[in-house]
Design a protein around this motif. Structure first.
Motif, PDB file in Angstrom:
ATOM      1  N   MET A 105       0.811  -1.210   0.000  1.00 40.94           N
ATOM      2  CA  MET A 105       0.000   0.000   0.000  1.00 40.94           C
ATOM      3  C   MET A 105       0.854   1.273   0.000  1.00 40.94           C
ATOM      4  N   ASN A 106       2.157   1.125  -0.131  1.00 38.41           N
ATOM      5  CA  ASN A 106       3.081   2.264  -0.167  1.00 38.41           C
ATOM      6  C   ASN A 106       2.968   3.167   1.063  1.00 38.41           C
ATOM      7  N   VAL A 107       2.783   2.545   2.220  1.00 38.38           N
ATOM      8  CA  VAL A 107       2.736   3.298   3.476  1.00 38.38           C
ATOM      9  C   VAL A 107       4.182   3.509   3.936  1.00 38.38           C
ATOM     10  N   PRO A 108       4.572   4.763   4.168  1.00 39.46           N
ATOM     11  CA  PRO A 108       5.937   5.001   4.642  1.00 39.46           C
ATOM     12  C   PRO A 108       6.196   4.246   5.947  1.00 39.46           C
ATOM     13  N   HIS A 109       7.318   3.579   6.022  1.00 37.75           N
ATOM     14  CA  HIS A 109       7.683   2.817   7.208  1.00 37.75           C
ATOM     15  C   HIS A 109       9.197   2.741   7.310  1.00 37.75           C
ATOM     16  N   ARG A 110       9.650   2.359   8.490  1.00 37.16           N
ATOM     17  CA  ARG A 110      11.094   2.227   8.709  1.00 37.16           C
ATOM     18  C   ARG A 110      11.337   1.052   9.643  1.00 37.16           C
ATOM     19  N   ARG A 111      12.261   0.198   9.255  1.00 36.04           N
ATOM     20  CA  ARG A 111      12.680  -0.888  10.154  1.00 36.04           C
ATOM     21  C   ARG A 111      13.558  -0.265  11.232  1.00 36.04           C
ATOM     22  N   SER A 112      13.168  -0.459  12.462  1.00 38.72           N
ATOM     23  CA  SER A 112      13.923   0.180  13.539  1.00 38.72           C
ATOM     24  C   SER A 112      14.369  -0.787  14.611  1.00 38.72           C
ATOM     25  N   GLY A 113      13.661  -1.850  14.801  1.00 38.07           N
ATOM     26  CA  GLY A 113      13.917  -2.720  15.931  1.00 38.07           C
ATOM     27  C   GLY A 113      13.309  -2.106  17.186  1.00 38.07           C
ATOM     28  N   ALA A 114      13.413  -2.817  18.274  1.00 36.66           N
ATOM     29  CA  ALA A 114      12.915  -2.332  19.562  1.00 36.66           C
ATOM     30  C   ALA A 114      13.995  -2.586  20.599  1.00 36.66           C
ATOM     31  N   ILE A 115      14.152  -1.655  21.500  1.00 38.33           N
ATOM     32  CA  ILE A 115      15.169  -1.790  22.545  1.00 38.33           C
ATOM     33  C   ILE A 115      14.475  -1.873  23.896  1.00 38.33           C
ATOM     34  N   TYR A 116      14.755  -2.954  24.626  1.00 44.31           N
ATOM     35  CA  TYR A 116      14.275  -3.115  25.995  1.00 44.31           C
ATOM     36  C   TYR A 116      15.429  -2.759  26.923  1.00 44.31           C
TER      37      TYR A 116
END
Length: 146
Positions: free
Chosen positions: A28-39
């Motif tokens: 759907m061409n939704v802007p996104h970014r792979r970021s990961g999550a930090i605990y």
């Protein structure tokens, strides 16, 4: 990523959802970014919990690594002082939540759904294994199965 056991229903659902969400935002061409999550672990108890989380990810074969304090502060220099380390879980994506909802609505409409934008869900309940939503609005009341 907090699913406690691969055999539980939660883990396969989370994994499937992660894959489906990524595919959806790409399609759907939704802007996104792979970021990961930090605990981040701030106490010794949290550090031990984070290490158990890391072990769970290793057993589930999901990408996660331990960041010692110098590595954590190199990655997140604005983080407050006192962190004892962190688990970095790869694979998370960041999406602007309103764009995601708009893209889902557009996709639904393209597939024949009628959007009731001025309606209110008045009741939600399970019936025969499906969710039933009672909805009221300008178009009158309706019950939707989901």
């Amino acid at each position: 990523f907090s699913a406690p056991d691969r055999e539980f229903v939660e883990f396969p659902c989370l994994k499937h959802g992660e894959d489906e969400n990524l595919r959806f935002v790409q399609t759907m061409n939704v802007p996104h970014r792979r970021s990961g999550a930090i605990y981040v672990a701030w106490t010794e108890a949290e550090r031990l919990t984070a290490l158990r989380l890391l072990e769970e990810h290793t057993q589930k074969q999901t990408p996660a690594i331990w960041l010692n304090p110098p590595e954590l502060y190199q990655r997140e220099p604005s983080l407050g002082a006192g962190a004892r380390g962190a688990v970095l879980v790869d694979g998370e994506i960041v999406v602007e939540p309103w764009l995601f909802a708009v893209a889902q609505a557009l996709h639904a409409r393209q597939n024949g759904a009628k959007l009731r934008l001025q309606s209110t869900v008045t009741k939600a309940y399970r019936k025969s294994g499906c969710w039933q939503l009672d909805v009221s609005g300008p178009d009158g009341p309706v019950t939707v199965s989901a």
